[in-house]
Enzyme design. Structure first.
Site, mmCIF file in Angstrom:
data_model
loop_
_atom_site.group_PDB
_atom_site.id
_atom_site.type_symbol
_atom_site.label_atom_id
_atom_site.label_comp_id
_atom_site.label_asym_id
_atom_site.label_seq_id
_atom_site.Cartn_x
_atom_site.Cartn_y
_atom_site.Cartn_z
ATOM 1 N N CYS A 31 0.836 -1.192 0.000
ATOM 2 C CA CYS A 31 0.000 0.000 0.000
ATOM 3 C C CYS A 31 0.880 1.254 0.000
ATOM 4 C CB CYS A 31 -0.934 0.101 1.195
ATOM 5 S SG CYS A 31 -2.086 -1.257 1.314
ATOM 6 N N ARG B 189 4.001 -0.339 -4.748
ATOM 7 C CA ARG B 189 3.732 -0.879 -3.412
ATOM 8 C C ARG B 189 2.421 -1.680 -3.352
ATOM 9 N NH1 ARG B 189 6.869 1.519 0.336
ATOM 10 N NH2 ARG B 189 5.474 0.819 1.960
ATOM 11 N N TRP C 164 -2.758 -2.719 -1.681
ATOM 12 C CA TRP C 164 -2.474 -4.156 -1.853
ATOM 13 C C TRP C 164 -3.287 -4.839 -0.768
ATOM 14 C CZ3 TRP C 164 -0.539 -8.341 0.845
ATOM 15 C CH2 TRP C 164 -0.092 -9.418 0.075
ATOM 16 N N ASN D 127 -1.622 1.983 5.732
ATOM 17 C CA ASN D 127 -0.774 0.920 5.178
ATOM 18 C C ASN D 127 -0.367 0.043 6.349
ATOM 19 O OD1 ASN D 127 1.282 -0.587 3.959
ATOM 20 N ND2 ASN D 127 2.778 1.064 4.153
ATOM 21 N N GLY D 128 -0.671 -1.260 6.269
ATOM 22 C CA GLY D 128 -0.304 -2.154 7.366
ATOM 23 C C GLY D 128 -1.468 -3.055 7.736
ATOM 24 N N GLU E 55 16.405 -17.969 -9.285
ATOM 25 C CA GLU E 55 16.038 -16.580 -9.586
ATOM 26 C C GLU E 55 15.442 -16.473 -10.993
ATOM 27 O OE1 GLU E 55 15.550 -14.000 -7.970
ATOM 28 O OE2 GLU E 55 15.766 -12.331 -9.357
ATOM 29 N N LYS F 153 11.718 -15.048 -11.784
ATOM 30 C CA LYS F 153 11.438 -13.924 -12.685
ATOM 31 C C LYS F 153 10.321 -14.292 -13.651
ATOM 32 C CE LYS F 153 12.814 -11.311 -11.073
ATOM 33 N NZ LYS F 153 13.468 -11.346 -9.831
ATOM 34 N N GLU G 258 6.939 -14.515 -11.817
ATOM 35 C CA GLU G 258 6.448 -13.219 -11.338
ATOM 36 C C GLU G 258 5.760 -12.411 -12.415
ATOM 37 O OE1 GLU G 258 9.286 -11.456 -7.836
ATOM 38 O OE2 GLU G 258 10.216 -11.690 -9.785
ATOM 39 N N HIS H 284 15.750 -36.508 -9.350
ATOM 40 C CA HIS H 284 14.941 -36.925 -8.206
ATOM 41 C C HIS H 284 13.533 -36.347 -8.255
ATOM 42 C CE1 HIS H 284 18.538 -38.692 -6.568
ATOM 43 N NE2 HIS H 284 19.171 -37.559 -6.825
ATOM 44 N N LYS I 299 6.049 -4.613 -4.407
ATOM 45 C CA LYS I 299 7.498 -4.445 -4.327
ATOM 46 C C LYS I 299 7.993 -4.541 -2.895
ATOM 47 C CE LYS I 299 11.389 -3.241 -6.264
ATOM 48 N NZ LYS I 299 11.955 -4.423 -6.929
HETATM 49 C C1 G6P Z 1 8.733 -8.924 -2.744
HETATM 50 C C2 G6P Z 1 9.255 -8.399 -4.065
HETATM 51 C C3 G6P Z 1 10.502 -9.180 -4.461
HETATM 52 C C4 G6P Z 1 11.544 -9.084 -3.356
HETATM 53 C C5 G6P Z 1 10.988 -9.543 -2.015
HETATM 54 C C6 G6P Z 1 11.924 -9.208 -0.874
HETATM 55 O O1 G6P Z 1 8.265 -10.214 -2.896
HETATM 56 O O2 G6P Z 1 8.259 -8.537 -5.064
HETATM 57 O O3 G6P Z 1 11.033 -8.633 -5.654
HETATM 58 O O4 G6P Z 1 12.645 -9.865 -3.689
HETATM 59 O O5 G6P Z 1 9.755 -8.879 -1.734
HETATM 60 O O6 G6P Z 1 12.026 -7.818 -0.798
HETATM 61 P P1 G6P Z 1 13.235 -7.026 -0.170
HETATM 62 O O7 G6P Z 1 12.874 -5.589 -0.338
HETATM 63 O O8 G6P Z 1 13.303 -7.440 1.267
HETATM 64 O O9 G6P Z 1 14.465 -7.407 -0.908
#
Ligand code: G6P
Length: 618
Positions: free
Chosen positions: A2, A27, A76, A102-103, A491, A495, A498, A514, A613
């Protein structure tokens, strides 16, 4: 999670709030809303969807945009599905008090029941509507001013919040408070205007002076009179400290790229240079990191290092484990912060905990830090956002200096976190005598070549695009890597998931036997990292195993490779470097690949569904 914006001053508040919300959409972006006060009436506009959907509503009725005071929100969802009613701002029963939040208010259900018993009714399913009515109830019962009512109400709340509250009966002020979720206040010239936002990006073109509230602080902002900050718990006054912002507008704009993610992928050469600048002195054979230098004995006496993080940062942490164990010979464990904080882990004062977080606000990582500190461990942070909660909560740390990362899918944060971890591993290795000066020098020189190598690697873009076009309809993909490149496989898969919503799994190449091997058929694309340095022959055998089962092989190989080229369906070449630094290169084609697939599938690259994010709720 948020985003909050607010304005009080002499300008029209609407454009400031709306443009601010657009900058904060990373956010959360499932609904948006704005409240304006035009001197007579509260104008509340809110909707499910993005800020652009909100604009469509307000554009039809210009009177909704009038006023010099207002608050805005991009959501969010936590409590209550994303819909128009659950969108913020929320208004109190009397219609006088308005909140953006927010929270999460964890005891909202108890509070809600109590308020219902006192005659309150609720339109939404949100905890935020409970909070604004609680504030109203306190204000009525105590017959007090808004600031005091907010303070008293917050003392009855369990959870996390950053809030901004407006009171129609006192329209020259806004009350802001924080616990666990960030909030910044931009201070205009001569206290004539104030900006409120979850980060400083919404007001960067108006002022460089900002106050970041600390946890459990409440600010009362009045036009001409300025800001008064007090502690929520004991009512003591707090001396405010104005910070000069270094953020610039071009850092938070797309700069000619179609998406922030693409811009950020291309920024990696510069971001990596900014990360190691001033920290590597190859000629002298020295790595300078004050956060480590000042606490070197903590590291040298550590029985083990525990790395805690979430998401992409956790993947960087895994690379860190390989780096630190390989170079500095200190045992390392890597933990998901969310598991670590709740599993009663064994932590002692002999442990060093490294917390990695781009945003520096991730709730689980923050909680893991607090737990580790309470057990006596020394906690070191690796963050990108300067002054963030994690940066402040840790005993020492190192910033990545990657610049703002706005695309929700993390790219430059990952490579700069690995850069810092590489520096830490070398620093500790040299202090422990595990690496000679000349080896250290060679490694640093290799590191200095990485940005140029990424630049040349970015030119494979067209080839990656062609591969993306072939596999964009895939429903399942496998990513394989070994050693330093196993985390890159994780990773790469993350990606793709996501931003393309294609199911993908990352695996250590040998683990394929396995389980995942059962999935392989002629429709399954398998992305394999098969660089020359790093168990090459073993990976080639794994590729053969895939080939025998008709899987489609897309391999990342070192320039000049011939063996894999003969077996794979597609190869992408990366420049040669030392094995420990290959993740900085092998990850680039995977970033580009998921980017292009998402674009081809017409997905929202920078704001993928359901994600945010900065995950400030657990
Ligand atoms: C969210 C974001 C990711 C990020 C993760 C950890 O899931 O979408 O891109 O890697 O949080 O965030 P941070 O700010 O702690 O690296």
């Amino acid at each position: 999670m948020c985003g909050i914006t607010g304005y009080i001053g002499y300008r029209e508040a609407y454009p400031i709030i709306i443009n601010g919300l657009k900058r904060l959409e990373y956010r959360g972006y499932d609904s948006a809303g704005v409240m304006l006060y035009d001197g007579k009436e509260i104008q509340l506009s809110k909707t499910k969807g993005k800020v652009s959907d909100l604009e469509e509503i307000t554009n039809k009725e210009p009177e909704r945009k009038k006023g010099n005071i207002g608050i805005g929100h991009t959501r969010w969802a936590t409590h209550g599905v994303p819909n128009n009613v659950n969108s913020h701002p929320h208004i109190s029963k009397s219609g006088n008090l308005v909140i953006v939040h927010n929270g999460i208010i964890e005891n909202y259900d108890t509070l809600r029941k109590e308020l219902i018993s006192r005659g309150y009714t609720f339109k939404s399913d949100t905890d935020s509507e409970v909070l604004i009515n609680l504030i109203e109830e306190v204000k009525t019962q105590e017959n007090c001013k808004l600031g005091q009512a907010v303070q008293l109400a917050l003392n009855n709340v369990i959870g996390a919040y950053s809030i901004t509250v407006f009171d129609k009966t006192k329209p020259n002020e806004l009350v802001v408070a924080r616990l666990g979720s960030p909030i910044a206040i931009g201070v205009g010239e001569n206290n004539k205007e104030f900006f409120i936002a979850s980060d400083a990006s919404p007001f960067i073109e108006y002022t460089k002076d900002a106050i970041y509230l600390e946890d459990e602080e409440l600010a009362i902002i009045k036009i001409d009179k300025g800001i008064k900050v007090r502690k929520i718990k004991d009512d003591s006054m707090v001396d405010t400290h104005i910070q000069k912002l270094k953020l610039s507008l071009d850092q938070i704009e797309k700069g000619g790229y179609d998406h922030f993610m693409l811009k950020e992928i291309h920024e990696q050469p510069k971001a990596i240079i900014d990360t190691y600048r001033g920290r590597m002195l190859p000629n002298e054979g020295i790595i300078r990191m004050s956060g480590i230098d000042n606490h070197i004995n903590k590291f040298l006496n550590a029985e083990r290092i525990i790395i805690v993080a979430c998401g992409t940062s956790w993947h960087a942490g895994l690379v860190g484990e390989y780096l630190i164990e390989d170079k500095a010979r200190i045992p390392v464990e890597v933990e998901y912060a969310s598991e670590f904080r709740y599993r009663n882990p064994i932590i002692t004062s002999k442990d060093v905990v490294i917390a990695i977080s781009q945003s520096g606000e991730t709730a689980d990582t923050l909680a893991a830090i607090k737990l580790a500190k309470s057990k006596g461990a020394f906690v070191f942070g690796i963050c990108n956002v300067v002054g963030s909660s994690i940066a402040r909560e840790t005993h020492a740390g190192a910033y990545t200096h990657a610049g703002p990362e706005i695309g929700v899918a993390s790219t430059k944060a990952f490579t700069t976190q690995i850069t810092v971890l590489a520096l830490i591993s070398l620093k500790l290795a040299s202090k422990k005598g595990e690496i000679s000066k000349s080896e250290l020098r060679t490694f640093m020189q290799e590191m200095q070549l990485i940005p140029k190598k990424i630049e040349s690697l970015l030119k494979v873009d067209n080839k990656v695009k062609e591969i993306a076009a072939v596999y964009k309809e895939a429903t399942n993909c496998l990513y394989l890597g070994r050693g330093f490149n196993f985390p890159v496989a994780l990773e790469g898969a993350l990606k793709l998931k996501e931003i393309s919503y294609i199911h993908a799994e990352g695996y250590p190449a040998a683990e394929m036997k396995h389980g995942p091997i059962a999935l392989i058929d002629e429709n399954m694309p398998i992305f394999v990292i098969a660089t020359r340095k790093g168990h090459y022959e073993k990976v080639v055998s794994n590729i053969q195993e895939i080939k025998s089962r008709s899987g489609k092989i897309i391999a990342i190989v070192t320039e000049g490779d011939t063996q894999v080229k003969e077996i794979a369906d597609h190869v992408i070449e990366i420049p040669e470097t030392v094995e420990a630094l290959t993740p900085l290169l092998t990850t680039i084609p995977f970033q580009l690949l998921s980017y292009h697939i998402a674009v081809m599938l017409d997905k929202n690259v920078d704001q993928p569904r359901n994600l945010a994010k900065s995950v400030t709720v657990e």
